[in-house]
Design an enzyme around this catalytic site. Structure first.
Site, PDB file in Angstrom:
ATOM      1  CG  ASP A  70      -2.019  -1.297   1.873  1.00 59.61           C
ATOM      2  OD1 ASP A  70      -1.983  -1.762   0.201  1.00 59.61           O
ATOM      3  OD2 ASP A  70      -1.749  -1.580   2.638  1.00 59.61           O
ATOM      4  CD  GLU A  86      -8.477  -3.566  -1.103  1.00 65.06           C
ATOM      5  OE1 GLU A  86      -8.457  -3.737  -0.401  1.00 65.06           O
ATOM      6  OE2 GLU A  86      -7.409  -4.160  -1.916  1.00 65.06           O
ATOM      7  CG  HIS A 127      -2.984  -0.214  -2.124  1.00 69.62           C
ATOM      8  ND1 HIS A 127      -4.020  -0.817  -1.677  1.00 69.62           N
ATOM      9  CD2 HIS A 127      -2.402   1.183  -2.248  1.00 69.62           C
ATOM     10  CE1 HIS A 127      -4.395   0.365  -0.796  1.00 69.62           C
ATOM     11  NE2 HIS A 127      -3.869   2.169  -1.018  1.00 69.62           N
ATOM     12  NE  ARG A 166       0.992  -7.077   0.449  1.00 71.10           N
ATOM     13  CZ  ARG A 166      -0.421  -7.175   0.831  1.00 71.10           C
ATOM     14  NH1 ARG A 166      -1.460  -6.800  -0.046  1.00 71.10           N
ATOM     15  NH2 ARG A 166      -0.345  -6.698   2.114  1.00 71.10           N
ATOM     16  CG  ASP A 206      34.163  -6.271 -11.630  1.00 68.57           C
ATOM     17  OD1 ASP A 206      33.670  -7.211 -12.113  1.00 68.57           O
ATOM     18  OD2 ASP A 206      33.232  -5.482 -11.321  1.00 68.57           O
ATOM     19  CG  ASP A 225      17.636 -14.311 -14.794  1.00 68.35           C
ATOM     20  OD1 ASP A 225      16.762 -12.854 -16.418  1.00 68.35           O
ATOM     21  OD2 ASP A 225      17.097 -14.443 -14.820  1.00 68.35           O
TER      22      ASP A 225
END
Ligand SMILES: [Ca+2]
Length: 471
Positions: free
Chosen positions: A49, A217, A280, A308, A351, A365
């Site tokens: 939120d 919401e 949110h 989250r 490094d 990745d």
């Protein structure tokens, strides 16, 4: 004490760097920093939120759900918010949700929801602070803010249109949790509603009604020209289906007439690009005011529910004055910094000098194509030399990973120039799903060695950015 409280306690330790004077550290290698104008999400490795507001004083004011209080952050940059100065505003009550901070007619206001331990008693409340800096001064309780029905209410926000102030929130029609709908009402001042509530949206489309109870919401206002956009969250916040929808009305319409509001049939932001359950959101501008940015939470990993973290990315506008959020950006691709944020020096962990079992692994990745892992024994570490051309307060913003079974946080032991080690917390979102760990530190001009050593659990490090934030 929850985990996050402990975390912030760890961050409060300021590491005082010392200059090298024939000391125990050699500048063993040339500075490996690359100057960068980009960053990697996430900007805050834990929380939900998010509400971020850029004020005319050049600061970003930020808050999010912390549960037992309202915590405010203040930062000159969006991407440095996790290491920003903070203050805690006591609210009383329990389950304090989704606070917002607004500047209205020369005073600061916090709007937040709380209950007494029973969710059925969630209502909206407001506090006022007349200080110029809301991290200072006194917060005065202005009490509950409710319409005459005084039903369940959360996620309240405010806006003005044609000189009239409105309150918009998510509430229950009756006394049972059947569904959450969006209401609007007129305000006579920043702490008083003076009209009946009017329902302007309820869950109706498949993507809004796929989890029970059905939810609309988190309304947020975005005005463009003569158009008022309300961006809201729908579906279960505990699922990967959480997403953003859009309501629109014209500025010159009667905003208390439900017929003035049109709901768009499709989501405007949803799971994609390796990001799950985005929702949110709040909206702000780059430091130079030239770009619009969305700040939102998303699941830390697929299916992680209410575990989250907070992300940000820029957005644009459609010809019809609705926001165009696109899709969540791939977390493994750097995003250009918000326009006006200082560039940063990026150091790759691969490094560095390795000790113990630590070793470099190639991974697509990872920034620079490699990372340092296997920091598995007490004598294991990676040392990275940095060189800063000005003394001052710096934020170290590291790309870190933790996939330890069980989902627990881990730590690395962070130290500068052989000084005391502090806990550097690494959220658990799965190996090679990179998160962000931050530490504020004071560094003198010159060369320093930053060590990441074995802490609790297991963690990997991809690299870090170092940028100066203070005097
Ligand atoms: Ca790397």
């Amino acid at each position: 004490m929850n985990r996050k409280t402990w975390l912030k306690g760890g961050l409060a330790l300021m590491l005082l760097g010392t200059t090298l004077s024939g000391g125990s550290y050699e500048a063993a290698q040339a500075a490996s920093a690359q100057t960068k104008n980009d960053f990697y999400n996430v900007i805050m490795q834990d929380g939900a939120d998010p509400f971020m507001y850029r004020h005319a004083d050049g600061y970003y004011y930020f808050t999010k759900t912390t549960g037992g209080n309202v915590t405010l952050w203040r930062s000159k940059t969006m991407t440095g918010i996790d290491a920003a100065e903070t203050t805690v505003v006591e609210t009383g009550g329990q389950n304090v949700w989704a606070p917002e901070i607004h500047r209205i007619d020369g005073a600061w206001y916090i709007y937040y929801a709380k209950d007494d331990g029973d969710n059925a008693n969630h209502r909206m409340y407001v506090m006022q602070n007349k200080s110029l800096n809301p991290l200072k001064g006194t917060w005065v309780d202005k009490g509950p803010i409710a319409d005459s029905t005084n039903r369940w209410a959360i996620d309240g926000t405010v806006f003005k249109a044609r000189g009239i102030s409105y309150f918009v929130w998510s509430g229950w029609e009756g006394t049972e949790n059947v569904r959450q709908v969006l209401y609007i009402a007129r305000m006579s001042n920043p702490w008083t509603i003076d009209s009946p509530r009017v329902e302007i949206a309820r869950p109706e489309y498949q993507w809004e009604t796929n989890h029970s109870p059905n939810v609309n919401e988190g309304p947020q206002i975005l005005v463009k020209g003569n158009q008022i956009n309300i961006v809201y969250s729908a579906s279960g916040s505990w699922t990967d289906d959480y997403s953003l929808g859009l309501l629109t009305a014209k500025n010159n319409s009667d905003l208390l007439d439900p017929a003035s509001w049109t709901k768009r049939p499709d989501q405007v932001f949803k799971t994609g690009g390796g990001v799950y359950g985005p929702g949110h959101a709040s909206f702000t501008e780059s430091p130079d005011g030239q770009e619009d940015w969305i700040v939102y939470h998303a699941a830390k990993r697929q299916g992680s529910g209410w575990d989250r973290e907070i992300r940000t990315q820029p957005f644009s506008w459609n010809a019809d004055k609705t926001p165009n959020f696109g899709s969540p950006l791939d977390p493994n691709q750097p995003i250009p910094l918000p326009s006006g944020e200082p560039q940063r020096d990026r150091y790759e962990a691969e490094d560095g000098r390795l000790g113990g079992t630590a070793k470099v692994s190639q991974h697509a990745d990872s920034s620079g194509g490699a990372k340092v892992g296997y920091i598995d024994t007490p004598e294991s570490y990676v040392d990275i030399d940095v060189d800063v051309d000005k003394g001052g307060t710096y934020i170290l913003y590291a790309r870190t990973g933790n996939g330890t079974a069980g989902g627990n946080w881990s730590t690395l032991k962070l130290s500068v120039d052989g000084g005391p080690a502090s806990d550097f917390f690494v959220t658990n979102q799965g190996w090679d799903n990179w998160g962000t760990s931050t530490q504020k530190m004071t560094l003198d001009k010159g060369k320093h060695t930053i060590r990441f050593a074995k802490g609790d659990g297991y963690a990997e490090i991809d690299g870090f950015d170092l940028f100066r934030v203070g005097k």
